[in-house]
Motif scaffolding. Structure first.
Motif: not given
Length: 97
Positions: A39-50
Motif C-alpha cells: 500500500r502507498p505510504a508517505v516517505r517524506r513531506v516538506g513545504h515552502y511558505e510562498v
C-alpha cells in the motif's frame, strides 16, 4: 482518492477552484495505487511558505519499489480554513493534474 481507497468527494469541501477537477482527473488514473501488494505510504513531506497564508507542500509516496511525488498548494481563506488550490503527481507512469 489517488490510491483508490477513498472517493474524491470525501475531501471536496477542502479543495477550491480547478484543483477539484484536477484531483478527479488524477484519481481516475490511480497514480498512488498499491504496487505488488504494498500500500502507498508517505516517505517524506516538506513545504515552502510562498507568503503568509500560502504554502506549497510536497510528499514522496512509495508503494514497494514505486516512488511518486505529490505536490499541492494550500491557501488560508478569509474564513480561517485551509483549502487546496492546486495538485500534481509526478513519477514513473504518473500524469500531471
Amino acid at each position: 482518492m489517488l490510491s483508490g481507497q477513498r472517493p474524491v468527494h470525501a475531501v471536496a469541501r477542502h479543495i477550491a477552484h480547478t484543483a477539484y477537477d484536477d484531483l478527479v482527473r488524477l484519481a481516475e488514473l490511480l497514480p498512488l495505487r498499491s504496487v505488488g501488494g504494498h500500500r502507498p505510504a508517505v516517505r517524506r513531506v516538506g513545504h515552502y511558505e510562498v507568503r503568509p497564508g500560502v504554502f506549497e507542500v510536497f510528499a514522496r509516496v512509495g508503494a514497494g519499489p514505486a516512488l511518486r511525488a505529490l505536490a499541492f498548494r494550500l491557501h488560508l481563506g478569509d474564513d480561517e480554513r485551509w483549502r487546496c488550490t492546486a495538485v500534481e503527481v509526478a513519477g514513473p507512469g504518473a500524469h500531471r493534474g
